[in-house]
Write a protein that holds these residues in place. Structure first.
Motif, PDB file in Angstrom:
ATOM      1  N   GLN A  76     -10.098  -1.381  -1.091  1.00 16.93           N
ATOM      2  CA  GLN A  76     -11.024  -0.493  -1.788  1.00 16.93           C
ATOM      3  C   GLN A  76     -11.077   0.815  -1.016  1.00 16.93           C
ATOM      4  O   GLN A  76     -10.645   0.880   0.134  1.00 16.93           O
ATOM      5  N   ALA A  77     -11.641   1.834  -1.630  1.00 17.95           N
ATOM      6  CA  ALA A  77     -11.884   3.093  -0.934  1.00 17.95           C
ATOM      7  C   ALA A  77     -13.325   3.101  -0.420  1.00 17.95           C
ATOM      8  O   ALA A  77     -14.022   2.092  -0.479  1.00 17.95           O
ATOM      9  N   GLY A  78     -13.740   4.240   0.086  1.00 15.10           N
ATOM     10  CA  GLY A  78     -15.145   4.417   0.484  1.00 15.10           C
ATOM     11  C   GLY A  78     -15.641   3.305   1.385  1.00 15.10           C
ATOM     12  O   GLY A  78     -15.000   2.934   2.370  1.00 15.10           O
ATOM     13  N   GLY A  79     -16.784   2.750   1.046  1.00 13.78           N
ATOM     14  CA  GLY A  79     -17.427   1.728   1.862  1.00 13.78           C
ATOM     15  C   GLY A  79     -16.695   0.400   1.905  1.00 13.78           C
ATOM     16  O   GLY A  79     -17.117  -0.506   2.630  1.00 13.78           O
ATOM     17  N   GLY A  80     -15.603   0.270   1.166  1.00 17.53           N
ATOM     18  CA  GLY A  80     -14.829  -0.966   1.193  1.00 17.53           C
ATOM     19  C   GLY A  80     -13.501  -0.836   1.898  1.00 17.53           C
ATOM     20  O   GLY A  80     -12.697  -1.766   1.893  1.00 17.53           O
ATOM     21  N   HIS A  82     -12.527  -0.908   4.892  1.00 16.82           N
ATOM     22  CA  HIS A  82     -12.226  -1.674   6.107  1.00 16.82           C
ATOM     23  C   HIS A  82     -11.669  -3.067   5.782  1.00 16.82           C
ATOM     24  O   HIS A  82     -11.385  -3.849   6.682  1.00 16.82           O
ATOM     25  N   VAL A  83     -11.524  -3.368   4.510  1.00 17.06           N
ATOM     26  CA  VAL A  83     -10.895  -4.626   4.092  1.00 17.06           C
ATOM     27  C   VAL A  83      -9.549  -4.277   3.472  1.00 17.06           C
ATOM     28  O   VAL A  83      -9.464  -3.396   2.610  1.00 17.06           O
ATOM     29  N   GLN A 120      -8.097  -9.364   2.043  1.00 24.06           N
ATOM     30  CA  GLN A 120      -8.498 -10.013   0.800  1.00 24.06           C
ATOM     31  C   GLN A 120      -7.330 -10.066  -0.169  1.00 24.06           C
ATOM     32  O   GLN A 120      -6.623  -9.080  -0.355  1.00 24.06           O
ATOM     33  N   PHE A 164      -9.759 -14.780   1.161  1.00 23.15           N
ATOM     34  CA  PHE A 164     -10.308 -13.819   2.123  1.00 23.15           C
ATOM     35  C   PHE A 164     -10.191 -14.372   3.529  1.00 23.15           C
ATOM     36  O   PHE A 164     -10.415 -15.567   3.755  1.00 23.15           O
TER      37      PHE A 164
ATOM     38  N   THR B  35     -17.261   1.711  -4.351  1.00 23.08           N
ATOM     39  CA  THR B  35     -16.264   1.892  -3.293  1.00 23.08           C
ATOM     40  C   THR B  35     -15.384   3.104  -3.605  1.00 23.08           C
ATOM     41  O   THR B  35     -14.167   3.002  -3.771  1.00 23.08           O
ATOM     42  N   LEU B  36     -16.035   4.246  -3.693  1.00 21.93           N
ATOM     43  CA  LEU B  36     -15.329   5.513  -3.870  1.00 21.93           C
ATOM     44  C   LEU B  36     -15.629   6.375  -2.658  1.00 21.93           C
ATOM     45  O   LEU B  36     -16.704   6.251  -2.055  1.00 21.93           O
ATOM     46  N   PRO B  37     -14.700   7.254  -2.287  1.00 16.47           N
ATOM     47  CA  PRO B  37     -14.954   8.107  -1.117  1.00 16.47           C
ATOM     48  C   PRO B  37     -16.167   9.013  -1.390  1.00 16.47           C
ATOM     49  O   PRO B  37     -16.234   9.664  -2.433  1.00 16.47           O
ATOM     50  N   ASN B 122     -15.618  -6.621  -9.829  1.00 22.46           N
ATOM     51  CA  ASN B 122     -14.901  -6.994  -8.622  1.00 22.46           C
ATOM     52  C   ASN B 122     -15.698  -6.826  -7.343  1.00 22.46           C
ATOM     53  O   ASN B 122     -15.389  -7.445  -6.337  1.00 22.46           O
ATOM     54  N   PHE B 123     -16.729  -5.968  -7.421  1.00 22.76           N
ATOM     55  CA  PHE B 123     -17.324  -5.551  -6.154  1.00 22.76           C
ATOM     56  C   PHE B 123     -18.749  -5.046  -6.405  1.00 22.76           C
ATOM     57  O   PHE B 123     -18.989  -3.846  -6.470  1.00 22.76           O
ATOM     58  N   ALA B 149     -18.033  -7.068   3.245  1.00 17.87           N
ATOM     59  CA  ALA B 149     -16.925  -6.299   2.672  1.00 17.87           C
ATOM     60  C   ALA B 149     -17.303  -4.866   2.332  1.00 17.87           C
ATOM     61  O   ALA B 149     -16.433  -4.066   1.974  1.00 17.87           O
ATOM     62  N   PHE B 150     -18.590  -4.530   2.440  1.00 16.13           N
ATOM     63  CA  PHE B 150     -19.018  -3.164   2.115  1.00 16.13           C
ATOM     64  C   PHE B 150     -19.801  -2.583   3.286  1.00 16.13           C
ATOM     65  O   PHE B 150     -20.692  -3.234   3.839  1.00 16.13           O
ATOM     66  N   ARG B 151     -19.433  -1.364   3.639  1.00 15.13           N
ATOM     67  CA  ARG B 151     -20.167  -0.673   4.691  1.00 15.13           C
ATOM     68  C   ARG B 151     -21.186   0.249   4.034  1.00 15.13           C
ATOM     69  O   ARG B 151     -20.854   1.327   3.537  1.00 15.13           O
TER      70      ARG B 151
END
Lengths: 167, 167
Positions: A76-80, A82-83, A120, A164, B35-37, B122-123, B149-151
Protein backbone atom coordinates in the motif's frame (compact mmCIF):
# COMPACT_ATOMS: atom_id res chain seq x y z
CA UNK A 1 18.50 -31.92 -10.14
CA UNK A 2 20.18 -28.75 -9.13
CA UNK A 3 19.64 -27.96 -5.48
CA UNK A 4 18.49 -24.56 -4.36
CA UNK A 5 22.00 -24.02 -3.01
CA UNK A 6 23.12 -23.47 -6.59
CA UNK A 7 20.61 -20.71 -7.24
CA UNK A 8 21.76 -17.15 -7.61
CA UNK A 9 19.08 -14.55 -7.11
CA UNK A 10 19.81 -11.12 -8.54
CA UNK A 11 17.94 -8.01 -9.72
CA UNK A 12 16.36 -8.43 -13.14
CA UNK A 13 17.68 -6.38 -16.04
CA UNK A 14 16.39 -5.54 -19.51
CA UNK A 15 18.31 -8.54 -20.86
CA UNK A 16 16.17 -10.90 -18.77
CA UNK A 17 13.01 -9.90 -20.59
CA UNK A 18 12.74 -13.03 -22.75
CA UNK A 19 13.50 -15.34 -19.84
CA UNK A 20 10.94 -13.58 -17.65
CA UNK A 21 8.33 -13.79 -20.39
CA UNK A 22 9.02 -17.51 -20.84
CA UNK A 23 8.18 -17.99 -17.16
CA UNK A 24 5.30 -15.62 -16.57
CA UNK A 25 3.27 -16.01 -19.76
CA UNK A 26 2.37 -19.69 -19.25
CA UNK A 27 1.32 -18.90 -15.67
CA UNK A 28 -0.80 -15.95 -16.81
CA UNK A 29 -2.33 -17.91 -19.69
CA UNK A 30 -3.21 -20.78 -17.33
CA UNK A 31 -5.12 -18.35 -15.10
CA UNK A 32 -5.03 -20.65 -12.10
CA UNK A 33 -2.98 -18.71 -9.57
CA UNK A 34 -2.81 -14.98 -10.36
CA UNK A 35 -5.59 -12.44 -10.79
CA UNK A 36 -4.25 -11.22 -14.12
CA UNK A 37 -6.19 -11.32 -17.37
CA UNK A 38 -5.41 -14.59 -19.14
CA UNK A 39 -5.31 -12.73 -22.45
CA UNK A 40 -2.78 -10.17 -21.18
CA UNK A 41 -0.35 -9.00 -23.86
CA UNK A 42 3.34 -9.76 -23.35
CA UNK A 43 4.25 -6.08 -23.11
CA UNK A 44 1.62 -5.52 -20.43
CA UNK A 45 2.74 -8.60 -18.54
CA UNK A 46 6.35 -7.47 -18.45
CA UNK A 47 5.27 -3.94 -17.57
CA UNK A 48 3.29 -5.37 -14.67
CA UNK A 49 6.00 -7.70 -13.43
CA UNK A 50 8.83 -5.16 -13.64
CA UNK A 51 6.90 -1.93 -13.06
CA UNK A 52 8.37 1.21 -11.52
CA UNK A 53 6.52 0.58 -8.24
CA UNK A 54 8.47 -2.64 -7.55
CA UNK A 55 11.83 -4.35 -7.73
CA UNK A 56 12.09 -7.48 -9.82
CA UNK A 57 14.50 -10.37 -9.44
CA UNK A 58 15.46 -13.54 -11.24
CA UNK A 59 16.78 -16.83 -9.89
CA UNK A 60 19.37 -18.51 -12.08
CA UNK A 61 21.10 -21.83 -11.73
CA UNK A 62 24.82 -22.52 -12.02
CA UNK A 63 24.65 -22.45 -15.81
CA UNK A 64 22.92 -19.06 -15.92
CA UNK A 65 19.54 -20.50 -16.80
CA UNK A 66 16.70 -18.51 -15.23
CA UNK A 67 14.37 -20.76 -13.26
CA UNK A 68 12.19 -18.24 -11.49
CA UNK A 69 11.35 -14.59 -11.02
CA UNK A 70 9.72 -12.49 -8.33
CA UNK A 71 8.85 -8.92 -7.52
CA UNK A 72 8.88 -7.01 -4.24
CA UNK A 73 6.88 -3.84 -3.67
CA UNK A 74 5.09 -1.88 -0.98
CA UNK A 75 1.62 -3.38 -0.65
CA UNK A 76 0.00 0.00 0.00
CA UNK A 77 1.04 3.64 -0.15
CA UNK A 78 0.85 6.22 2.62
CA UNK A 79 0.27 4.74 6.06
CA UNK A 80 0.46 1.20 4.68
CA UNK A 81 3.83 1.48 2.97
CA UNK A 82 5.73 -0.43 5.67
CA UNK A 83 4.09 -3.71 4.61
CA UNK A 84 5.41 -5.26 1.42
CA UNK A 85 4.00 -7.67 -1.11
CA UNK A 86 5.65 -10.17 -3.44
CA UNK A 87 4.70 -12.31 -6.39
CA UNK A 88 6.73 -15.36 -7.39
CA UNK A 89 6.67 -17.52 -10.49
CA UNK A 90 8.78 -20.58 -11.22
CA UNK A 91 9.54 -22.02 -14.64
CA UNK A 92 7.26 -24.99 -15.32
CA UNK A 93 10.22 -27.31 -15.88
CA UNK A 94 11.84 -26.27 -12.59
CA UNK A 95 8.98 -27.18 -10.24
CA UNK A 96 9.82 -29.11 -7.09
CA UNK A 97 13.42 -27.91 -6.94
CA UNK A 98 13.01 -25.39 -4.17
CA UNK A 99 13.07 -22.37 -6.47
CA UNK A 100 9.98 -20.76 -4.96
CA UNK A 101 11.23 -21.38 -1.45
CA UNK A 102 14.60 -19.87 -2.27
CA UNK A 103 12.99 -16.82 -3.87
CA UNK A 104 10.69 -16.32 -0.91
CA UNK A 105 13.60 -16.59 1.54
CA UNK A 106 15.52 -14.09 -0.56
CA UNK A 107 12.56 -11.71 -0.66
CA UNK A 108 12.09 -11.88 3.11
CA UNK A 109 15.73 -11.02 3.57
CA UNK A 110 15.61 -8.13 1.12
CA UNK A 111 12.34 -6.88 2.62
CA UNK A 112 13.90 -6.77 6.07
CA UNK A 113 16.93 -4.95 4.70
CA UNK A 114 14.65 -2.44 3.00
CA UNK A 115 12.98 -1.72 6.33
CA UNK A 116 9.60 -3.36 5.73
CA UNK A 117 7.85 -4.54 8.88
CA UNK A 118 5.76 -7.30 7.34
CA UNK A 119 4.94 -9.11 4.10
CA UNK A 120 1.41 -9.66 2.90
CA UNK A 121 0.01 -11.88 0.16
CA UNK A 122 -3.35 -10.43 -0.78
CA UNK A 123 -4.72 -13.25 -2.84
CA UNK A 124 -3.39 -16.80 -2.59
CA UNK A 125 -5.75 -19.07 -4.50
CA UNK A 126 -6.81 -21.75 -2.03
CA UNK A 127 -6.48 -24.55 -4.59
CA UNK A 128 -2.80 -23.66 -5.01
CA UNK A 129 -1.98 -26.05 -2.18
CA UNK A 130 1.73 -26.21 -2.86
CA UNK A 131 1.99 -22.45 -2.44
CA UNK A 132 -0.23 -22.33 0.63
CA UNK A 133 1.83 -25.04 2.35
CA UNK A 134 5.09 -23.43 1.33
CA UNK A 135 4.12 -20.01 2.67
CA UNK A 136 2.83 -21.55 5.89
CA UNK A 137 6.11 -23.40 6.23
CA UNK A 138 7.94 -20.11 5.85
CA UNK A 139 6.00 -18.55 8.69
CA UNK A 140 3.06 -16.93 6.96
CA UNK A 141 -0.30 -17.02 8.71
CA UNK A 142 -3.63 -17.23 6.93
CA UNK A 143 -5.36 -14.09 8.23
CA UNK A 144 -8.44 -14.26 6.09
CA UNK A 145 -10.30 -16.47 3.65
CA UNK A 146 -12.16 -14.67 0.86
CA UNK A 147 -15.12 -16.85 -0.03
CA UNK A 148 -15.40 -17.81 -3.70
CA UNK A 149 -13.27 -14.81 -4.61
CA UNK A 150 -11.42 -16.56 -7.43
CA UNK A 151 -12.89 -18.12 -10.52
CA UNK A 152 -10.62 -21.03 -11.30
CA UNK A 153 -10.71 -22.18 -14.92
CA UNK A 154 -11.09 -25.83 -13.87
CA UNK A 155 -12.57 -25.74 -10.36
CA UNK A 156 -14.98 -22.81 -10.67
CA UNK A 157 -15.38 -20.41 -7.75
CA UNK A 158 -12.87 -21.13 -5.02
CA UNK A 159 -11.67 -19.25 -1.94
CA UNK A 160 -8.63 -17.03 -1.83
CA UNK A 161 -6.44 -16.50 1.21
CA UNK A 162 -4.87 -13.40 2.73
CA UNK A 163 -1.51 -14.43 4.17
CA UNK A 164 0.78 -12.35 6.34
CA UNK A 165 4.13 -12.57 8.04
CA UNK A 166 5.63 -10.07 10.44
CA UNK A 167 9.33 -9.56 9.67
CA UNK B 1 -30.10 18.62 8.73
CA UNK B 2 -30.95 17.12 5.37
CA UNK B 3 -31.87 13.47 5.65
CA UNK B 4 -30.31 10.89 3.40
CA UNK B 5 -33.66 10.67 1.62
CA UNK B 6 -32.82 13.97 -0.05
CA UNK B 7 -29.55 12.71 -1.48
CA UNK B 8 -29.18 12.13 -5.18
CA UNK B 9 -26.31 9.89 -6.16
CA UNK B 10 -25.15 10.12 -9.75
CA UNK B 11 -22.06 9.43 -11.87
CA UNK B 12 -19.36 12.07 -11.46
CA UNK B 13 -18.50 14.29 -14.41
CA UNK B 14 -15.62 16.60 -15.24
CA UNK B 15 -17.58 19.49 -13.73
CA UNK B 16 -17.49 17.81 -10.32
CA UNK B 17 -13.72 18.02 -10.14
CA UNK B 18 -13.57 20.95 -7.70
CA UNK B 19 -16.25 19.47 -5.46
CA UNK B 20 -14.52 16.09 -5.44
CA UNK B 21 -11.19 17.72 -4.61
CA UNK B 22 -12.79 19.68 -1.77
CA UNK B 23 -13.87 16.38 -0.25
CA UNK B 24 -10.96 14.06 -0.92
CA UNK B 25 -7.97 16.33 -0.30
CA UNK B 26 -8.64 16.91 3.42
CA UNK B 27 -9.11 13.16 3.90
CA UNK B 28 -5.87 12.39 2.05
CA UNK B 29 -3.94 15.12 3.89
CA UNK B 30 -5.19 13.80 7.24
CA UNK B 31 -3.80 10.36 6.40
CA UNK B 32 -5.96 8.60 8.96
CA UNK B 33 -8.16 6.36 6.84
CA UNK B 34 -6.74 5.77 3.35
CA UNK B 35 -3.41 4.31 2.28
CA UNK B 36 -2.64 7.21 -0.03
CA UNK B 37 0.40 9.47 0.29
CA UNK B 38 -0.54 12.44 2.45
CA UNK B 39 1.45 14.71 0.14
CA UNK B 40 -0.38 13.50 -2.98
CA UNK B 41 -0.84 16.23 -5.60
CA UNK B 42 -4.38 17.24 -6.48
CA UNK B 43 -4.05 16.00 -10.05
CA UNK B 44 -2.86 12.61 -8.85
CA UNK B 45 -5.64 12.42 -6.29
CA UNK B 46 -8.34 13.11 -8.88
CA UNK B 47 -6.66 10.72 -11.30
CA UNK B 48 -6.76 8.05 -8.60
CA UNK B 49 -10.35 8.68 -7.55
CA UNK B 50 -11.77 8.90 -11.07
CA UNK B 51 -9.36 6.60 -12.91
CA UNK B 52 -10.25 4.58 -16.01
CA UNK B 53 -10.39 1.33 -14.00
CA UNK B 54 -13.36 2.52 -11.94
CA UNK B 55 -16.65 4.39 -11.97
CA UNK B 56 -16.96 7.43 -9.75
CA UNK B 57 -20.08 8.93 -8.23
CA UNK B 58 -21.12 11.96 -6.23
CA UNK B 59 -23.90 12.40 -3.68
CA UNK B 60 -25.63 15.76 -3.79
CA UNK B 61 -28.33 17.21 -1.59
CA UNK B 62 -31.53 18.91 -2.72
CA UNK B 63 -29.65 22.15 -3.44
CA UNK B 64 -27.06 20.47 -5.66
CA UNK B 65 -24.31 20.64 -3.05
CA UNK B 66 -22.00 17.64 -3.22
CA UNK B 67 -21.68 15.96 0.16
CA UNK B 68 -19.80 12.80 -0.72
CA UNK B 69 -18.14 10.80 -3.45
CA UNK B 70 -17.29 7.19 -4.02
CA UNK B 71 -15.74 4.89 -6.60
CA UNK B 72 -16.61 1.35 -7.64
CA UNK B 73 -14.16 -0.95 -9.41
CA UNK B 74 -13.23 -4.59 -9.80
CA UNK B 75 -10.97 -5.48 -6.89
CA UNK B 76 -8.80 -7.78 -8.98
CA UNK B 77 -8.42 -8.61 -12.65
CA UNK B 78 -8.65 -12.03 -14.27
CA UNK B 79 -10.17 -14.70 -12.05
CA UNK B 80 -10.87 -12.16 -9.31
CA UNK B 81 -12.83 -9.67 -11.41
CA UNK B 82 -16.24 -10.72 -10.06
CA UNK B 83 -15.46 -9.14 -6.67
CA UNK B 84 -15.66 -5.37 -6.52
CA UNK B 85 -14.14 -2.73 -4.27
CA UNK B 86 -15.30 0.74 -3.29
CA UNK B 87 -13.90 3.78 -1.57
CA UNK B 88 -16.14 6.41 0.02
CA UNK B 89 -15.42 9.89 1.30
CA UNK B 90 -17.85 12.31 2.90
CA UNK B 91 -17.45 16.08 3.16
CA UNK B 92 -16.22 16.98 6.63
CA UNK B 93 -19.20 19.25 7.24
CA UNK B 94 -21.66 16.53 6.24
CA UNK B 95 -20.61 13.89 8.77
CA UNK B 96 -23.34 12.10 10.69
CA UNK B 97 -26.03 12.71 8.08
CA UNK B 98 -26.10 9.26 6.58
CA UNK B 99 -24.14 10.19 3.48
CA UNK B 100 -21.70 7.30 3.73
CA UNK B 101 -24.50 4.85 4.41
CA UNK B 102 -26.46 6.11 1.42
CA UNK B 103 -23.40 5.90 -0.83
CA UNK B 104 -22.63 2.36 0.34
CA UNK B 105 -26.24 1.28 -0.25
CA UNK B 106 -26.09 2.84 -3.70
CA UNK B 107 -22.81 1.11 -4.48
CA UNK B 108 -24.14 -2.28 -3.40
CA UNK B 109 -27.12 -1.81 -5.68
CA UNK B 110 -24.97 -0.74 -8.62
CA UNK B 111 -22.52 -3.57 -7.96
CA UNK B 112 -25.30 -6.14 -8.09
CA UNK B 113 -26.63 -4.59 -11.29
CA UNK B 114 -23.16 -4.75 -12.80
CA UNK B 115 -23.01 -8.46 -12.03
CA UNK B 116 -20.45 -8.46 -9.23
CA UNK B 117 -20.77 -11.36 -6.80
CA UNK B 118 -19.26 -9.69 -3.74
CA UNK B 119 -17.72 -6.47 -2.44
CA UNK B 120 -14.41 -6.38 -0.61
CA UNK B 121 -12.76 -3.64 1.42
CA UNK B 122 -9.06 -4.44 1.48
CA UNK B 123 -7.92 -2.08 4.15
CA UNK B 124 -10.30 -0.57 6.70
CA UNK B 125 -8.22 1.15 9.38
CA UNK B 126 -9.31 -0.37 12.67
CA UNK B 127 -9.38 2.98 14.47
CA UNK B 128 -11.96 4.23 11.97
CA UNK B 129 -14.68 2.88 14.23
CA UNK B 130 -17.52 4.75 12.61
CA UNK B 131 -16.70 3.12 9.29
CA UNK B 132 -16.18 -0.35 10.76
CA UNK B 133 -19.54 -0.21 12.53
CA UNK B 134 -21.28 1.17 9.48
CA UNK B 135 -19.95 -1.56 7.19
CA UNK B 136 -20.81 -4.23 9.74
CA UNK B 137 -24.31 -2.79 9.96
CA UNK B 138 -24.57 -3.05 6.19
CA UNK B 139 -23.73 -6.73 6.24
CA UNK B 140 -19.96 -6.77 5.79
CA UNK B 141 -17.98 -9.35 7.72
CA UNK B 142 -14.48 -8.82 9.03
CA UNK B 143 -12.60 -11.66 7.32
CA UNK B 144 -9.14 -10.71 8.42
CA UNK B 145 -7.19 -8.40 10.73
CA UNK B 146 -3.82 -7.22 9.42
CA UNK B 147 -1.68 -6.62 12.48
CA UNK B 148 -0.12 -3.17 12.72
CA UNK B 149 -0.51 -2.76 8.98
CA UNK B 150 -1.37 0.95 9.14
CA UNK B 151 0.73 3.74 10.54
CA UNK B 152 -1.77 6.22 11.93
CA UNK B 153 -0.46 9.78 12.29
CA UNK B 154 -1.80 10.04 15.84
CA UNK B 155 -2.11 6.46 17.11
CA UNK B 156 0.99 4.89 15.55
CA UNK B 157 0.81 1.35 14.21
CA UNK B 158 -2.73 0.03 14.25
CA UNK B 159 -4.48 -2.95 12.67
CA UNK B 160 -6.34 -2.85 9.39
CA UNK B 161 -9.34 -4.99 8.54
CA UNK B 162 -10.32 -6.93 5.44
CA UNK B 163 -14.11 -6.71 5.11
CA UNK B 164 -16.28 -8.63 2.69
CA UNK B 165 -19.92 -8.94 1.73
CA UNK B 166 -21.43 -11.45 -0.67
CA UNK B 167 -23.99 -9.76 -2.94
Amino acid sequence: MGGQEELRIRPATERDRAAILAIIMPVIRAGETYTLPRSMAEDDAVAYWTGPDRKSFVAEDGTGRILGTYYLRANQAGGGAHVCNCGYMTAAEAGGRGVARAMCADSLSRAREAGFHAMQFNFVVSTNLRAVRLWEGMGFDILGRLPRAFRHPAHGYVDALVMFKTL
